[in-house]
Design an enzyme around this catalytic site. Structure first.
Site, short mmCIF file in Angstrom:
data_model
loop_
_atom_site.label_atom_id
_atom_site.label_comp_id
_atom_site.label_asym_id
_atom_site.label_seq_id
_atom_site.Cartn_x
_atom_site.Cartn_y
_atom_site.Cartn_z
N LYS A 251 -24.74 -25.88 -50.92
CA LYS A 251 -23.86 -26.94 -51.32
C LYS A 251 -22.66 -26.80 -51.85
O LYS A 251 -21.58 -27.55 -51.74
CB LYS A 251 -24.88 -27.93 -52.22
CG LYS A 251 -26.07 -28.35 -51.69
CD LYS A 251 -26.88 -29.56 -52.60
CE LYS A 251 -28.15 -29.91 -51.84
NZ LYS A 251 -28.96 -30.78 -53.09
N ASN B 298 -32.51 -25.58 -54.06
CA ASN B 298 -31.12 -25.77 -53.38
C ASN B 298 -29.89 -26.31 -54.16
O ASN B 298 -28.88 -26.20 -53.52
CB ASN B 298 -31.43 -26.53 -52.16
CG ASN B 298 -31.54 -28.04 -52.37
OD1 ASN B 298 -32.33 -28.23 -53.39
ND2 ASN B 298 -31.38 -28.81 -51.49
N ASP C 195 -27.45 -34.96 -55.87
CA ASP C 195 -28.60 -35.01 -54.87
C ASP C 195 -29.19 -35.95 -54.52
O ASP C 195 -29.17 -36.82 -55.31
CB ASP C 195 -29.44 -33.37 -55.51
CG ASP C 195 -30.58 -33.38 -54.90
OD1 ASP C 195 -30.62 -33.16 -53.80
OD2 ASP C 195 -31.92 -33.39 -55.71
N ILE C 196 -30.28 -36.03 -53.79
CA ILE C 196 -30.96 -37.16 -53.34
C ILE C 196 -32.64 -37.09 -53.93
O ILE C 196 -32.88 -37.87 -54.93
CB ILE C 196 -31.18 -37.18 -51.84
CG1 ILE C 196 -29.89 -37.86 -51.28
CG2 ILE C 196 -32.32 -38.43 -51.55
CD1 ILE C 196 -29.75 -38.04 -49.63
N ASP C 197 -33.51 -36.22 -53.48
CA ASP C 197 -34.76 -36.32 -53.78
C ASP C 197 -35.00 -35.59 -55.23
O ASP C 197 -34.52 -34.43 -55.53
CB ASP C 197 -35.57 -35.39 -52.81
CG ASP C 197 -35.77 -36.02 -51.34
OD1 ASP C 197 -36.18 -37.09 -51.34
OD2 ASP C 197 -35.01 -35.26 -50.51
N GLY D 75 -30.08 -31.73 -48.88
CA GLY D 75 -30.36 -30.62 -47.86
C GLY D 75 -30.62 -31.47 -46.56
O GLY D 75 -30.78 -31.08 -45.60
N ASP E 38 -31.56 -31.17 -58.87
CA ASP E 38 -32.92 -30.73 -59.81
C ASP E 38 -33.71 -29.70 -59.06
O ASP E 38 -34.57 -29.28 -59.63
CB ASP E 38 -33.86 -32.15 -59.48
CG ASP E 38 -34.61 -32.20 -58.14
OD1 ASP E 38 -35.68 -32.35 -57.98
OD2 ASP E 38 -33.58 -32.52 -57.24
#
Length: 265
Positions: free
Chosen positions: A184, A210, A9-11, A44, A207
């Site tokens: 995802k 989503n 994931d990114i954020d 996302g 985290d």
């Protein structure tokens, strides 16, 4: 193919609270790549919103818009656009209520209203500029995900009137909009099938809300120390936070990187 594959994931995962990639994360990703382990972004966001991350980490594969648009080694391998007629109905309803939408294509994002306070607040949180306004964007390009910007008191009304959509909260006044059942995890399974990788060799870091399906369905789900309680509950392990070497520590914990690497942090 027996090589492991790792989804990030990114954020709150690759990026810390200041929206930067920690040096230990850069090192960890590079070491995985040196071993021939697949590294994939699962987010996302639309691709335009994380181009700089892909370049900095040398990652050409991604599961974007919460599993709706998947690219491997720069080539599209799965897509699931939303129903434009249903998006039209939703657009009319949000306009009537003074709420707003964002439309996510395979590359970029447009919004339905200018100077909307909830859009401003949400993109300020991402440390990104207000997107371009184009309230007909869903008529011009395939849309893989929407964002609903509304007060929490209006949220349930949209859930009730649009049961064919999932509304997943990612900010105080923002919700991802996906077709029912999309996540995802669906995009990840499409990529595993193309690469002929067993799910037991699949690792995923996340985290947020989503990330729940991804963390619970991956062979090994790893929740960040800063993750929401729901993510920690479904993950197999919990690492440290994104700003405290969570990616590196998690990879060491699952045995993909060596324990001696802790000396670098």
């Amino acid at each position: 193919m027996n090589k492991p594959i790792v989804f990030f994931d990114i954020d709150g995962t690759l990026l810390n609270e200041n929206k930067i990639i920690p040096e230990s994360t850069k090192t960890a990703v590079r070491l995985l790549q040196d071993k021939g382990i697949h590294t994939v972004i699962a987010t996302g966001r639309v691709p335009e919103m994380f181009y700089w991350i892909r370049k900095e980490l040398n990652i050409d594969s991604y599961v974007s818009t919460n599993g709706q648009y998947v690219v491997y080694d720069g080539k599209e391998i799965y897509s699931n656009p939303m129903n434009p007629e249903r998006l039209h109905s939703l657009s009319l309803r949000t306009a009537e209520n003074g709420d707003a939408l964002a439309y996510c294509s395979d590359q970029d994002i447009k919004v339905s209203a200018s100077n909307h306070p909830f859009i401003e607040s949400s993109f300020d949180n991402l440390m990104m500029t207000y997107p371009e306004v184009n309230h007909h964007f869903y008529k011009q390009k395939p849309i893989y995900q929407g964002h609903l910007y509304c007060d929490t008191s209006n949220h349930q009304m949209y859930v009730d009137h649009f049961p064919d959509f999932e509304f997943v909260k990612w900010h105080d006044y923002a919700y991802d909009i996906l077709p029912k059942g999309a996540s995802k995890a669906i995009g990840i399974q499409a990529l595993l099938k193309v690469l002929n990788i067993n799910n037991e060799n699949c690792y995923a870091f996340g985290d947020g809300l989503n990330d729940l399906e991804m963390l619970s369905s991956a062979g090994t789900g790893i929740a960040m120390g800063n993750a929401v309680p729901e993510a920690k509950a479904v993950a197999d392990i919990v690492t440290t936070s994104s700003s405290h070497h969570g990616i590196l520590n998690g990879l060491i914990q699952v045995g993909l990187l060596e324990e001696k690497l802790k000396k670098i942090i």
